[in-house]
Design a protein around this motif. Sequence first.
Motif, PDB file in Angstrom:
ATOM      1  N   PHE A 291       0.825  -1.201   0.000  1.00 27.56           N
ATOM      2  CA  PHE A 291       0.000   0.000   0.000  1.00 27.56           C
ATOM      3  C   PHE A 291       0.862   1.255   0.000  1.00 27.56           C
ATOM      4  O   PHE A 291       0.627   2.191  -0.769  1.00 27.56           O
ATOM      5  N   LEU A 292       1.874   1.273   0.870  1.00 26.82           N
ATOM      6  CA  LEU A 292       2.722   2.456   0.975  1.00 26.82           C
ATOM      7  C   LEU A 292       3.428   2.736  -0.339  1.00 26.82           C
ATOM      8  O   LEU A 292       3.493   3.891  -0.797  1.00 26.82           O
ATOM      9  N   ALA A 293       3.933   1.664  -0.964  1.00 27.55           N
ATOM     10  CA  ALA A 293       4.634   1.846  -2.235  1.00 27.55           C
ATOM     11  C   ALA A 293       3.690   2.377  -3.316  1.00 27.55           C
ATOM     12  O   ALA A 293       4.013   3.334  -4.035  1.00 27.55           O
ATOM     13  N   LEU A 294       2.508   1.761  -3.431  1.00 26.86           N
ATOM     14  CA  LEU A 294       1.561   2.200  -4.460  1.00 26.86           C
ATOM     15  C   LEU A 294       1.031   3.601  -4.193  1.00 26.86           C
ATOM     16  O   LEU A 294       0.897   4.421  -5.114  1.00 26.86           O
ATOM     17  N   ILE A 300       3.529  10.610  -5.989  1.00 27.70           N
ATOM     18  CA  ILE A 300       4.595  11.200  -6.805  1.00 27.70           C
ATOM     19  C   ILE A 300       4.048  11.611  -8.165  1.00 27.70           C
ATOM     20  O   ILE A 300       4.353  12.683  -8.692  1.00 27.70           O
ATOM     21  N   ASP A 301       3.203  10.740  -8.724  1.00 28.25           N
ATOM     22  CA  ASP A 301       2.594  11.025 -10.029  1.00 28.25           C
ATOM     23  C   ASP A 301       1.665  12.229  -9.966  1.00 28.25           C
ATOM     24  O   ASP A 301       1.496  12.956 -10.953  1.00 28.25           O
ATOM     25  N   SER A 302       1.047  12.458  -8.804  1.00 21.90           N
ATOM     26  CA  SER A 302       0.064  13.534  -8.668  1.00 21.90           C
ATOM     27  C   SER A 302       0.652  14.847  -8.156  1.00 21.90           C
ATOM     28  O   SER A 302      -0.042  15.873  -8.196  1.00 21.90           O
ATOM     29  N   ALA A 439      11.995   8.858  -3.339  1.00 24.19           N
ATOM     30  CA  ALA A 439      11.561   9.505  -4.584  1.00 24.19           C
ATOM     31  C   ALA A 439      10.527  10.591  -4.303  1.00 24.19           C
ATOM     32  O   ALA A 439      10.540  11.655  -4.946  1.00 24.19           O
ATOM     33  N   PHE A 440       9.616  10.338  -3.347  1.00 27.53           N
ATOM     34  CA  PHE A 440       8.634  11.359  -2.997  1.00 27.53           C
ATOM     35  C   PHE A 440       9.313  12.595  -2.405  1.00 27.53           C
ATOM     36  O   PHE A 440       8.931  13.734  -2.715  1.00 27.53           O
ATOM     37  N   ALA A 441      10.319  12.380  -1.572  1.00 23.58           N
ATOM     38  CA  ALA A 441      11.049  13.509  -0.984  1.00 23.58           C
ATOM     39  C   ALA A 441      11.703  14.368  -2.053  1.00 23.58           C
ATOM     40  O   ALA A 441      11.795  15.595  -1.910  1.00 23.58           O
ATOM     41  N   PHE A 442      12.137  13.742  -3.149  1.00 21.85           N
ATOM     42  CA  PHE A 442      12.711  14.511  -4.261  1.00 21.85           C
ATOM     43  C   PHE A 442      11.624  15.199  -5.080  1.00 21.85           C
ATOM     44  O   PHE A 442      11.811  16.323  -5.557  1.00 21.85           O
ATOM     45  N   LEU A 464       8.613  13.692 -15.240  1.00 14.81           N
ATOM     46  CA  LEU A 464       9.610  12.786 -15.811  1.00 14.81           C
ATOM     47  C   LEU A 464      10.809  12.629 -14.881  1.00 14.81           C
ATOM     48  O   LEU A 464      11.293  11.511 -14.657  1.00 14.81           O
ATOM     49  N   VAL A 465      11.300  13.724 -14.315  1.00 13.30           N
ATOM     50  CA  VAL A 465      12.454  13.663 -13.428  1.00 13.30           C
ATOM     51  C   VAL A 465      12.144  12.813 -12.198  1.00 13.30           C
ATOM     52  O   VAL A 465      12.938  11.942 -11.797  1.00 13.30           O
ATOM     53  N   SER A 466      10.980  13.012 -11.608  1.00 15.96           N
ATOM     54  CA  SER A 466      10.611  12.265 -10.400  1.00 15.96           C
ATOM     55  C   SER A 466      10.495  10.771 -10.688  1.00 15.96           C
ATOM     56  O   SER A 466      10.989   9.924  -9.917  1.00 15.96           O
ATOM     57  N   MET A 467       9.859  10.406 -11.795  1.00  9.04           N
ATOM     58  CA  MET A 467       9.691   9.001 -12.124  1.00  9.04           C
ATOM     59  C   MET A 467      11.010   8.350 -12.513  1.00  9.04           C
ATOM     60  O   MET A 467      11.248   7.169 -12.218  1.00  9.04           O
TER      61      MET A 467
END
Length: 489
Positions: A291-294, A300-302, A439-442, A464-467
């Motif tokens: 759950f946490l990962a998804l 991150i996508d949003s 990745a979220f922190a970035f 794109l950079v975040s993903m």
Amino acid sequence: MPNNPLGRLARRREATPVRAANQTSRTPRYGVVTKSRRRGRAERPARQPGFLARVVNGWWNRLISAVFGGTFSEQTEQYLAHQTKRDYVCNTIGQAAWGMLFPALTMVATWLVGAEQAGLFSMAFTVGTLLLFLANYGVRTYQVSDLDDMRSFLDYQVNRFITCAAMLVVGWLWCQVRGYDATMFAICMGVLVFRAVDGLADVYEGRLQQKDKLYLAGLSQAARCVLGLVAFSVILFLTRSLPAASLAMAAGGVASLVLLTVPLAYFETERSLPASVRGVRELFVECFPLFLALFLYNLIDSVPKFAMEGALSYDNQLYYNAMYFPAHSILMMAGFIYKPQLVRLARIWDDPEKHRRFDLLVLAMVGVIALITAGMALVMGTVGIPLMGLMYGLDFEQFRGLVYVMVATGGVCACIDFLYQIVTVLRAQGEVSRLYLIAFAFSVPVSLLLVNFAGLSGAVVGALVSMAILLTLLVMEYAAIRRRMSRGY
């Protein structure tokens, strides 16, 4: 011997048969035998109902019989398992309907109420999709790879009822914190109820996939999406009210859940063992990393969309989501290929002698995703962008460069989703959650800075950079997990 004259006289006295007044002559006319119109109608075969009507009538009769007989879990199964071709076709239909739903809804909203209002709906749908991951709690892949029924189906259902209720509460709190007006609040709640139904239906469709009847799950998903789209479109056309249309979409989702999805899972799978507090609790514990990962992935996508909400007008939400659709199409096409094979991949991994084959399948799928991404870039560079303008009634030629960036983002997202599924099959989900946090922190400072600096272009580049950061971390972690497993750790 001559004929007797008395005999001829007797025959003359016999009654001559009289033809009924309503009986037409059967005498051939010009050598053609004619039939009466009334007799022709009587001999015409009765018109048979079409295939769809027969299926609907049969299902309705089966459903009513189970309801009044109280035998939902005791119904005889009518559909076969292990139907690979049907699995691929129907799962593709269901996934395509699910993936096309958001773009179709925004297109209808754009045509009927304009780009600004459609952007408002897009933002509400973004919130609903983010919270959908809370409702799903990352359980679907864990459920379908539970080949030995270590958890009862009732455990999964109780888990999902709790997470869907939590989703609605969190969504209501979000609307209060953001201070949405009555219109936006009604739109958000309609979308949230529809997405909660989506999350609840997923556990029943997961049960069908677990029992190798994925094609039934695909049909259920497609029916829900089509019914939601039709209800939304009809009410919006009649009222020009987004709140009313959103609530109608939610009602359509509830109807499909009650009349199709839940009965189908009960009819076509064996009866579940009883639920247990321990089983439900362990599901929450074991699936929390999933759950946490998804959730973090979708967050991150949003992040670019939330960054735009505070800095740009709502029509930018529409442009962003419209350009994201080709990227999401890459994700869907990749899912069409590997998601029906998750149960098979789990069986391959269970055999230690086939681990090398498992690695080769992973590499092959990454190569397929790269080819799909290249093909999508070619399509968008030729006919795709003009087609987008035609569908939305807006000019997308000015965003040609950003569309290519979005296509690249779609390829990266498809690789991330595939690696996540593989890590779940390996039961190593707890080892990658920290990567999503990194990745979220970035992503937060990157998106905020780029949106404030470059507006819509900054949001696209920030995605794109975040993903790309997240994909790099996942590839490194997957390689580390496989090295540890090969050494027996």
